[in-house]
Motif scaffolding. Structure first.
Motif, PDB file in Angstrom:
ATOM      1  N   GLY A  13       0.819  -1.214   0.000  1.00 50.44           N
ATOM      2  CA  GLY A  13       0.000   0.000   0.000  1.00 50.44           C
ATOM      3  C   GLY A  13       0.846   1.254   0.000  1.00 50.44           C
ATOM      4  N   TRP A  14       1.893   1.272   0.826  1.00 45.76           N
ATOM      5  CA  TRP A  14       2.777   2.440   0.883  1.00 45.76           C
ATOM      6  C   TRP A  14       3.463   2.638  -0.465  1.00 45.76           C
ATOM      7  CZ3 TRP A  14       7.712   3.938   0.040  1.00 45.76           C
ATOM      8  CH2 TRP A  14       8.105   5.161   0.569  1.00 45.76           C
ATOM      9  N   LEU A  15       3.997   1.562  -1.028  1.00 47.18           N
ATOM     10  CA  LEU A  15       4.696   1.651  -2.307  1.00 47.18           C
ATOM     11  C   LEU A  15       3.742   2.079  -3.424  1.00 47.18           C
ATOM     12  CD1 LEU A  15       7.376   1.283  -3.769  1.00 47.18           C
ATOM     13  CD2 LEU A  15       6.774  -1.111  -4.121  1.00 47.18           C
ATOM     14  N   GLY A  16       2.531   1.552  -3.401  1.00 39.73           N
ATOM     15  CA  GLY A  16       1.532   1.945  -4.404  1.00 39.73           C
ATOM     16  C   GLY A  16       1.191   3.417  -4.307  1.00 39.73           C
ATOM     17  N   TRP A  17       0.979   3.906  -3.097  1.00 36.75           N
ATOM     18  CA  TRP A  17       0.637   5.311  -2.915  1.00 36.75           C
ATOM     19  C   TRP A  17       1.792   6.208  -3.351  1.00 36.75           C
ATOM     20  CZ3 TRP A  17      -3.822   7.356  -2.810  1.00 36.75           C
ATOM     21  CH2 TRP A  17      -4.043   8.637  -2.335  1.00 36.75           C
ATOM     22  N   PHE A  18       3.019   5.816  -2.993  1.00 35.84           N
ATOM     23  CA  PHE A  18       4.205   6.559  -3.426  1.00 35.84           C
ATOM     24  C   PHE A  18       4.249   6.612  -4.953  1.00 35.84           C
ATOM     25  CE2 PHE A  18       8.558   6.757  -4.907  1.00 35.84           C
ATOM     26  CZ  PHE A  18       9.048   7.861  -4.222  1.00 35.84           C
ATOM     27  N   SER A  19       4.006   5.474  -5.597  1.00 36.97           N
ATOM     28  CA  SER A  19       4.053   5.399  -7.064  1.00 36.97           C
ATOM     29  C   SER A  19       2.998   6.286  -7.710  1.00 36.97           C
ATOM     30  CB  SER A  19       3.857   3.955  -7.528  1.00 36.97           C
ATOM     31  OG  SER A  19       4.868   3.133  -7.020  1.00 36.97           O
ATOM     32  N   VAL A  20       1.791   6.276  -7.161  1.00 37.46           N
ATOM     33  CA  VAL A  20       0.711   7.098  -7.692  1.00 37.46           C
ATOM     34  C   VAL A  20       1.099   8.573  -7.637  1.00 37.46           C
ATOM     35  CG1 VAL A  20      -1.641   7.912  -7.203  1.00 37.46           C
ATOM     36  CG2 VAL A  20      -1.159   5.453  -7.296  1.00 37.46           C
ATOM     37  N   PHE A  21       1.649   9.004  -6.515  1.00 36.83           N
ATOM     38  CA  PHE A  21       2.037  10.412  -6.401  1.00 36.83           C
ATOM     39  C   PHE A  21       3.263  10.733  -7.237  1.00 36.83           C
ATOM     40  CE2 PHE A  21      -1.116  10.900  -3.259  1.00 36.83           C
ATOM     41  CZ  PHE A  21      -1.388  12.261  -3.234  1.00 36.83           C
ATOM     42  N   PHE A  22       4.171   9.800  -7.352  1.00 39.46           N
ATOM     43  CA  PHE A  22       5.355  10.023  -8.181  1.00 39.46           C
ATOM     44  C   PHE A  22       4.944  10.254  -9.631  1.00 39.46           C
ATOM     45  CE2 PHE A  22       8.846   8.564 -10.872  1.00 39.46           C
ATOM     46  CZ  PHE A  22       9.865   9.392 -10.407  1.00 39.46           C
ATOM     47  N   ARG A 132      -4.379   3.599  11.895  1.00 39.39           N
ATOM     48  CA  ARG A 132      -2.909   3.550  11.905  1.00 39.39           C
ATOM     49  C   ARG A 132      -2.382   3.041  10.582  1.00 39.39           C
ATOM     50  NH1 ARG A 132       0.465  -0.588  12.514  1.00 39.39           N
ATOM     51  NH2 ARG A 132      -1.217  -1.982  13.159  1.00 39.39           N
ATOM     52  N   VAL A 133      -3.000   1.973  10.069  1.00 38.09           N
ATOM     53  CA  VAL A 133      -2.538   1.385   8.801  1.00 38.09           C
ATOM     54  C   VAL A 133      -2.746   2.363   7.656  1.00 38.09           C
ATOM     55  CG1 VAL A 133      -2.986  -0.470   7.147  1.00 38.09           C
ATOM     56  CG2 VAL A 133      -2.863  -0.995   9.583  1.00 38.09           C
ATOM     57  N   LEU A 134      -3.915   3.012   7.596  1.00 34.81           N
ATOM     58  CA  LEU A 134      -4.144   3.994   6.525  1.00 34.81           C
ATOM     59  C   LEU A 134      -3.172   5.152   6.639  1.00 34.81           C
ATOM     60  CD1 LEU A 134      -8.042   4.017   6.394  1.00 34.81           C
ATOM     61  CD2 LEU A 134      -6.482   3.167   4.627  1.00 34.81           C
ATOM     62  N   GLY A 135      -2.854   5.569   7.859  1.00 31.63           N
ATOM     63  CA  GLY A 135      -1.882   6.640   8.060  1.00 31.63           C
ATOM     64  C   GLY A 135      -0.515   6.260   7.516  1.00 31.63           C
ATOM     65  N   ILE A 136      -0.102   5.019   7.755  1.00 29.94           N
ATOM     66  CA  ILE A 136       1.188   4.543   7.241  1.00 29.94           C
ATOM     67  C   ILE A 136       1.172   4.497   5.720  1.00 29.94           C
ATOM     68  CG2 ILE A 136       2.757   2.570   7.116  1.00 29.94           C
ATOM     69  CD1 ILE A 136       1.890   1.946  10.066  1.00 29.94           C
ATOM     70  N   ILE A 137       0.119   3.894   5.176  1.00 26.27           N
ATOM     71  CA  ILE A 137       0.037   3.745   3.722  1.00 26.27           C
ATOM     72  C   ILE A 137       0.018   5.112   3.036  1.00 26.27           C
ATOM     73  CG2 ILE A 137      -1.527   3.068   1.850  1.00 26.27           C
ATOM     74  CD1 ILE A 137      -2.212   0.573   3.550  1.00 26.27           C
ATOM     75  N   TYR A 138      -0.790   6.034   3.542  1.00 25.72           N
ATOM     76  CA  TYR A 138      -0.929   7.326   2.878  1.00 25.72           C
ATOM     77  C   TYR A 138       0.210   8.281   3.179  1.00 25.72           C
ATOM     78  CZ  TYR A 138      -5.492   5.473   1.703  1.00 25.72           C
ATOM     79  OH  TYR A 138      -6.500   4.686   1.225  1.00 25.72           O
ATOM     80  N   SER A 139       1.155   7.864   3.978  1.00 28.71           N
ATOM     81  CA  SER A 139       2.355   8.670   4.162  1.00 28.71           C
ATOM     82  C   SER A 139       3.301   8.534   2.967  1.00 28.71           C
ATOM     83  CB  SER A 139       3.101   8.281   5.445  1.00 28.71           C
ATOM     84  OG  SER A 139       3.757   7.021   5.286  1.00 28.71           O
ATOM     85  N   GLY A 140       3.032   7.513   2.130  1.00 31.75           N
ATOM     86  CA  GLY A 140       3.828   7.303   0.931  1.00 31.75           C
ATOM     87  C   GLY A 140       3.688   8.458  -0.014  1.00 31.75           C
TER      88      GLY A 140
END
Length: 140
Positions: A13-22, A132-140
């Motif tokens: 999830g973190w990597l996916g969110w990072f990729s989307v924003f990148f 907590r999990v959504l917070g971690i994922i969306y920090s990407g």
């Protein structure tokens, strides 16, 4: 969800969110090069962003519906594959119009991520852990 599978959901999830924003912000630093290479005006070159963001917004509701029908993981994976392949192709575009079309496709793929990742977290974690999990994922 326990152990390694929960860590996998969080990491993916973190990597996916990072990729989307990148992918969303990658054209910014090269906008001047896009303008120069394709002899485009600033407003014409900015359509790369507009196409991406319009498709991203349009895809939110269909992604949620598809997530309910075939599962969030499948929709997310298909969307991220579409986003990744079309993003690579953007760099190989022979002209501005193909670049805008590819940015639109990348936006459709990226648009599947938010709703499906939220759905995946909802079915994978108990209510007390979701924030907590959504917070971690969306920090990407």
């Amino acid at each position: 969800m326990q152990g390694s599978s929960s860590r996998l959901v969080i990491a993916a999830g973190w990597l996916g969110w990072f990729s989307v924003f990148f992918v969303r912000f990658a054209p910014s630093p090269v906008l001047i090069l896009i303008e120069r290479d394709f002899s485009a005006s600033h407003s014409d070159a900015s359509l790369v962003f507009t196409g991406h963001l319009m498709a991203y917004a349009i895809m939110q509701i269909p992604a949620g519906i598809m997530s309910d029908l075939i599962g969030p993981t499948r929709v997310m994976v298909l969307g991220l594959i579409a986003m990744s392949l079309s993003s690579i192709a953007i760099g190989l575009s022979p002209g501005l119009m193909p670049m805008i079309a590819l940015a639109f496709i990348a936006g459709l793929g990226a648009g599947t991520f938010y709703t499906t990742s939220t759905s995946l977290v909802s079915v994978s974690f108990p209510p007390r852990e979701r924030g907590r999990v959504l917070g971690i994922i969306y920090s990407g």
